[in-house]
Write a protein that holds these residues in place. Structure first.
Motif, mmCIF file in Angstrom:
data_model
loop_
_atom_site.group_PDB
_atom_site.id
_atom_site.type_symbol
_atom_site.label_atom_id
_atom_site.label_comp_id
_atom_site.label_asym_id
_atom_site.label_seq_id
_atom_site.Cartn_x
_atom_site.Cartn_y
_atom_site.Cartn_z
ATOM 1 N N ALA A 111 -6.831 3.196 1.690
ATOM 2 C CA ALA A 111 -6.280 3.459 3.021
ATOM 3 C C ALA A 111 -6.972 2.615 4.088
ATOM 4 O O ALA A 111 -6.336 2.186 5.063
ATOM 5 C CB ALA A 111 -6.411 4.942 3.358
ATOM 6 N N TYR A 121 0.837 -1.207 0.000
ATOM 7 C CA TYR A 121 0.000 0.000 0.000
ATOM 8 C C TYR A 121 0.864 1.244 0.000
ATOM 9 O O TYR A 121 1.803 1.359 0.779
ATOM 10 C CB TYR A 121 -0.923 0.019 1.221
ATOM 11 C CG TYR A 121 -1.947 -1.089 1.226
ATOM 12 C CD1 TYR A 121 -3.165 -0.935 0.571
ATOM 13 C CD2 TYR A 121 -1.689 -2.300 1.873
ATOM 14 C CE1 TYR A 121 -4.094 -1.961 0.556
ATOM 15 C CE2 TYR A 121 -2.607 -3.321 1.871
ATOM 16 C CZ TYR A 121 -3.808 -3.137 1.201
ATOM 17 O OH TYR A 121 -4.729 -4.155 1.184
ATOM 18 N N PRO A 143 -0.049 5.351 0.109
ATOM 19 C CA PRO A 143 -1.155 6.331 0.198
ATOM 20 C C PRO A 143 -1.255 7.251 -1.004
ATOM 21 O O PRO A 143 -2.322 7.821 -1.254
ATOM 22 C CB PRO A 143 -0.809 7.116 1.475
ATOM 23 C CG PRO A 143 0.083 6.217 2.267
ATOM 24 C CD PRO A 143 0.863 5.428 1.262
#
Length: 470
Positions: A306, A297, A299
């Motif tokens: 998220a 991940y 952002p």
């Protein structure tokens, strides 16, 4: 020798001048000190910055609330303080390590409370009295906020303490605290997982609903972009198994900047025990897992969710706790961590399957969720329809009241021009009862002319009426 005798008067002169100067400076110093004290005594009080004072109070309240909610529980601060007090007794801590997780969750460890040191018992007594006082204040606040007065049904009876004894911390208190905290923490985890599942189902539901209003070509294009976004999210480096030796060695090398071949579990634990309390708490464990989560991940990438990233942290942390936290106290002691590194599969790395590699819900669960959403929508539309009908009925009330007034009173209150143009109800009723030509053949002027007037006289009388109004 003669030189010294010749210069004696000069030495006395210089000495006297220095003494006078020193005496003057001392007087000046005393005067300045006196003036400062007078100013402090009689000066007006300095203005207080209320904004800064308010911000300070808010910060204090935030810190207090953070302590109270340390475990995500209403009594989290009390739980944390009791655990810390018991850990001060080294003998009790050793006994705690020999108990199984099942025995601890049942509260069997509470039997060892009678062997705890007197100083620790006294501290536990004080902590309980403070918790009882906190609960008493909360009860009083709830009573004061209740406008209807005191109602025992609205008061929650605390289950994490023994309410029959408000002064001393006994075996029953420890047993209740362990059992209640275990049950509540498991419930919090269950609710978190359920909320995340509903979040994922809502995303899929919204996506499928968006396809219904598209043409065939638009639908294919939307599906293509959706699959492209999912595949792009899956393009990330291999994720190490949380808590394995390869995963910890990567943290040791990339974050701690230590040679991989010099990896030492004991040193690693000390470096990541940030607060130095001898345990790895949830925040410290998540910091160790940070590198693995960031592989999946980012952002800044639109394809990375998220909310899913936070859930990935939770999943990895729960897995590490299931492997290392043997006493189920939501913390990993140094002994538990070292025991983890001694397991046979510690050096193996089978990788980690992220949320993108497993479905968080089944198709049947999604269909049930869609039916639930449709039922909610129907209920919302029905509530809107009922509100619209109630509004229409409310707006018709004044008109109904006016129609209920006697006919002569209506004509008395109406303007004179309206009286002339009004058709008597009786004549209208008699005309409807008689057989006459169709309505479209009757001249429009006949509808508004009173029966006592003639059509040819209308042009003569109308100007007179308008002059009366003027």
């Amino acid at each position: 020798m003669s030189f010294f005798n010749d210069n004696v008067p000069h030495y006395f002169t210089v000495t006297l001048m220095l003494l006078k100067l020193l005496k003057f400076e001392m007087k000046l110093f005393v005067v300045l000190i006196s003036l400062y004290l007078l100013e402090e005594a009689f000066a007006a009080p300095r203005p207080v910055d209320k904004k800064k004072e308010t911000e300070k109070n808010k910060d204090d309240n935030k810190e207090s609330n953070a302590d109270i909610d340390d475990f995500g529980l209403e009594y989290g601060r009390y739980l944390k303080q009791v655990v810390q007090a018991l850990e001060e007794d080294k003998e009790f801590a050793k006994k705690l390590e020999n108990f199984s997780a099942e025995d601890i969750q049942k509260g069997d460890i509470a039997r060892e409370l009678e062997f705890v040191k007197h100083s620790v018992r006294s501290k536990l007594d004080e902590l309980k009295r403070m918790e009882v006082e906190r609960l008493r204040r909360l009860t009083l606040q709830e009573i004061e906020q209740n406008e209807l007065g005191f109602n025992r049904k609205n008061i929650k009876v605390p289950v994490h303490i023994d309410p029959s004894n408000a002064h001393t911390f006994e075996e029953e208190d420890l047993k209740r605290l362990i059992q209640t905290a275990t049950r509540d923490l498991e419930e919090l985890d269950r609710k978190r997982r359920e909320e995340f599942k509903r979040y994922e189902m809502e995303k899929e539901y919204q996506y499928r609903e968006s396809l219904k209003n598209l043409t065939e070509d638009e639908k294919k294009e939307a599906e293509r972009k959706h699959e492209e976004k999912k595949n792009k999210h899956k393009e990330h480096p291999r994720v190490n198994h949380p808590g394995s030796k390869p995963q910890l060695e990567q943290v040791w090398e990339e974050k701690d900047h230590m040679p991989r071949e010099e990896f030492d579990p004991k040193v690693f634990f000390s470096m990541h025990d940030i607060n130095g309390d001898g345990y790895l708490d949830e925040d410290e464990v998540e910091a160790i897992l940070n590198l693995e989560v960031k592989k999946m991940y980012d952002p800044n990438n639109p394809e990375d969710d998220a909310v899913e990233m936070i859930e990935e942290y939770n999943r990895m942390r729960e897995h590490v706790y299931s492997e290392a936290d043997k006493d189920k106290d939501k913390r990993i002691s140094q002994k538990e961590f070292l025991d983890l590194t001694q397991q046979q599969d510690f050096e193996e790395d089978e990788g980690w399957k992220g949320l993108d590699e497993q479905a968080p819900f089944s198709e049947e669960e999604l269909k049930e969720y869609e039916r639930e959403k449709q039922a909610q929508m129907q209920a919302h539309l029905e509530a809107q329809r009922q509100a619209t009908m109630a509004g229409q009925q409310q707006s018709m009330l004044p008109q109904q009241q006016f129609q209920g007034v006697p006919q002569n009173q209506q004509f008395q209150e109406a303007p004179q021009k309206q009286q002339i143009q009004e058709v008597p109800e009786q004549q209208g009723a008699s005309q409807d009862q008689q057989s006459k030509p169709p309505r479209q053949e009757v001249p429009q002027q006949d509808i508004v002319i009173p029966s006592q007037q003639k059509p040819e006289d209308l042009g003569k009388e109308r100007p007179q009426v308008s002059q009366q109004h003027n």
